[in-house]
Write an enzyme that holds these catalytic residues in place. Structure first.
Site, mmCIF file in Angstrom:
data_model
loop_
_atom_site.group_PDB
_atom_site.id
_atom_site.type_symbol
_atom_site.label_atom_id
_atom_site.label_comp_id
_atom_site.label_asym_id
_atom_site.label_seq_id
_atom_site.Cartn_x
_atom_site.Cartn_y
_atom_site.Cartn_z
ATOM 1 N N ARG A 38 0.812 -1.219 0.000
ATOM 2 C CA ARG A 38 0.000 0.000 0.000
ATOM 3 C C ARG A 38 0.841 1.263 0.000
ATOM 4 N NH1 ARG A 38 -5.167 -2.048 3.587
ATOM 5 N NH2 ARG A 38 -6.347 -2.691 1.760
ATOM 6 N N LYS A 200 -19.160 -17.473 0.232
ATOM 7 C CA LYS A 200 -20.620 -17.360 0.257
ATOM 8 C C LYS A 200 -21.252 -16.697 -0.950
ATOM 9 C CE LYS A 200 -21.043 -17.283 5.245
ATOM 10 N NZ LYS A 200 -21.320 -16.439 6.406
ATOM 11 N N GLY A 353 -9.624 -9.566 -0.956
ATOM 12 C CA GLY A 353 -8.543 -9.783 0.007
ATOM 13 C C GLY A 353 -7.952 -11.178 -0.053
ATOM 14 N N GLY A 376 -12.917 -4.144 -0.036
ATOM 15 C CA GLY A 376 -14.316 -3.699 -0.075
ATOM 16 C C GLY A 376 -14.603 -2.736 -1.209
HETATM 17 P P1 ADP Z 1 -12.152 -12.689 -1.315
HETATM 18 O O1 ADP Z 1 -11.594 -12.163 -0.018
HETATM 19 O O2 ADP Z 1 -11.080 -12.921 -2.336
HETATM 20 O O3 ADP Z 1 -13.295 -11.864 -1.817
HETATM 21 P P2 ADP Z 1 -13.882 -14.540 0.053
HETATM 22 O O4 ADP Z 1 -13.675 -13.796 1.310
HETATM 23 O O5 ADP Z 1 -15.215 -14.487 -0.587
HETATM 24 O O6 ADP Z 1 -12.750 -14.152 -1.015
HETATM 25 O O7 ADP Z 1 -13.626 -16.090 0.284
HETATM 26 C C1 ADP Z 1 -12.421 -16.600 0.760
HETATM 27 C C2 ADP Z 1 -12.637 -17.765 1.682
HETATM 28 O O8 ADP Z 1 -13.436 -18.758 1.076
HETATM 29 C C3 ADP Z 1 -11.346 -18.436 2.041
HETATM 30 O O9 ADP Z 1 -11.114 -18.280 3.420
HETATM 31 C C4 ADP Z 1 -11.564 -19.904 1.676
HETATM 32 O O10 ADP Z 1 -11.049 -20.807 2.613
HETATM 33 C C5 ADP Z 1 -13.065 -19.999 1.630
HETATM 34 N N1 ADP Z 1 -13.506 -21.128 0.819
HETATM 35 C C6 ADP Z 1 -13.215 -21.388 -0.463
HETATM 36 N N2 ADP Z 1 -13.746 -22.560 -0.849
HETATM 37 C C7 ADP Z 1 -14.381 -23.065 0.235
HETATM 38 C C8 ADP Z 1 -15.113 -24.266 0.490
HETATM 39 N N3 ADP Z 1 -15.278 -25.186 -0.453
HETATM 40 N N4 ADP Z 1 -15.614 -24.453 1.730
HETATM 41 C C9 ADP Z 1 -15.424 -23.521 2.687
HETATM 42 N N5 ADP Z 1 -14.754 -22.370 2.516
HETATM 43 C C10 ADP Z 1 -14.237 -22.152 1.305
HETATM 44 MG MG MG Z 2 -12.356 -12.293 1.986
#
Ligand code: ADP
Ligand code: MG
Length: 396
Positions: A38, A200, A353, A376
């Site tokens: 950053r 999710k 992230g 975000g």
């Molecule tokens: P980002 O931060 O890149 O937007 P998210 O926060 O949406 O990504 O998701 C990241 C999390 O999703 C990670 O901690 C990862 O472990 C979890 N994840 C990925 N696949 C699965 C799965 N099959 N079951 C449970 N958690 C999962």
């Molecule tokens: Mg995340």
């Protein structure tokens, strides 16, 4: 889409005093910065302003202070020192933000000087966008520059406030981030393949919804895939699932079909009997997930399919890992897809992230076209929302 706001290029900064909101919210361990991304990201604008002969006052938040006063472990001093180390510039620091001491230090700033103020969030009123905070910060300078992309989605005192009192323009990082992340919806080179994963559906519904409007192919992986499986009538065992979102997931599939966006869902999965480092994975087809098993990663057939789709792309946007990448044995799908993107000539844009953490873990960061510095804020742009910090700037 061209950036529609004024930037530092559009305003005469020579001999003027500029107060710039940067994002120096760096990770610290025992007072040492563990990742200086950053700070590096803010340098081009700082360099430009210095070369143009502006006096530069920098401000940022760091961590989540209580807002009741200074907290020594959340001082911005290490960030100021890092900036000096990275640029070779003389960088001054003042351990005050809104008081007499800060006002005096700002008054003493000469063309070419760089001064870093203390953590803006040591005062609670900052987060509430108190007009007194905005007025005070604006009083330090002639021009306000916003380059803190990572907080541009927050209508807080140091992000939007000064724009009400002095001319406000964007820095280069903010401009590039907004340009890049909105560009994938305006005129992406096609085929445009979006890869969305993570945990999710509920937290990504806006992202999915907007990407379907623009992408030629939408690849879905990670925990969210299981809610889509439910929408298709498959059983998902003990996998991460959101029963309340099954209907919305089904609507997304229908919308994609209507819009001509091809959706790819996993055809096989690595499943285990529990979540943990010691879990033993086995591969099953998506229609055959046993009741007592949970999906942890995309399977080998899916990985091949996804890598193939990514290789055809001219533009890839990626947000969200394909599996539980924090555990090595379930990082394979995420790593393979990341490598396929890295090895391709496509324009590759990464946001989120955990996705960025995954790319860094695999050492592929320098093979991507753009890695967003905002979690975000980048998600809000990809959802099609306007960022308050950007809205507050002068129109170009
Ligand atoms: P980002 O931060 O890149 O937007 P998210 O926060 O949406 O990504 O998701 C990241 C999390 O999703 C990670 O901690 C990862 O472990 C979890 N994840 C990925 N696949 C699965 C799965 N099959 N079951 C449970 N958690 C999962
Ligand atoms: Mg995340």
């Amino acid at each position: 889409m061209a950036f529609t706001k004024k930037t530092v290029r559009d305003i005469d900064v020579a001999g003027k005093k500029v107060i710039m909101r940067v994002d120096f919210n760096v990770p610290l361990k025992d007072g040492v910065i563990t990742d200086d991304t950053r700070v590096r990201a803010a340098i081009p604008t700082i360099q430009y302003l210095k070369e143009q002969g502006a006096g530069i006052i920098l401000m940022s938040h760091l961590g989540r202070p209580s807002g009741e006063g200074p907290e020594p472990e959340l001082t911005l001093k290490p960030a100021a020192e890092k900036l000096a180390e990275l640029t070779g510039y003389d960088v001054k620091f003042v351990d005050d933000t809104y008081g007499e001491k800060a006002a005096e230090a700002c008054a003493a700033v000469k063309p070419g000087d760089i001064l870093v103020l203390e953590n803006v969030r040591f005062l609670k009123a900052e987060k509430k966008n108190d007009p007194e905070v905005a007025k005070k910060l604006a009083s330090y300078a002639d021009i306000f520059v916003l380059d803190a992309f990572g907080t541009a989605h927050r209508a807080q005192g140091s992000v939007v406030g000064p724009a009400e009192y002095i001319p406000a323009v964007a820095g280069f990082l903010l401009e590039k981030e907004v340009d890049t992340l909105t560009g994938i919806f305006a005129d992406p080179d096609r085929p445009f393949v979006a890869v969305v994963g993570g945990s999710k559906v509920s937290s990504k519904i806006g992202v999915l919804d907007h990407l379907i409007d623009s992408a030629d192919t939408l690849i879905i992986g990670g925990g969210m895939a299981y809610t889509f499986f439910l929408a298709q009538g498959y059983s998902v065992g003990t996998s991460l699932q959101e029963p309340d979102w099954v209907e919305r997931a089904g609507e997304m599939l229908k919308k994609a079909e209507a819009k001509g966006c091809k959706i790819l869902l996993p055809v096989d999965n690595v499943v285990t009997d529990h979540f943990g480092e010691d879990a033993v994975g086995e591969v099953v087809d998506s229609t055959q997930i046993p009741d007592d098993r949970m999906g942890m990663d995309i399977g080998p057939k899916t990985t091949e399919l996804y890598c193939e789709a990514v290789k055809q792309a001219a533009t890839v946007f990626w947000n969200g890992p394909m599996g539980v990448f924090e555990i090595d044995q379930f990082a394979k799908g995420t790593e393979a897809v990341a490598r396929a993107i890295a090895d391709s000539d496509c324009t590759s844009i990464i946001g989120g992230g955990d996705s960025v953490a995954a790319i860094n873990k695999f050492g592929l960061a320098d093979k991507m076209s753009w890695i967003s510095t905002g979690g975000g804020a980048s998600m809000e742009l990809v959802e099609g929302k306007a960022l308050p910090g950007v809205e507050a700037l002068l129109d170009a």
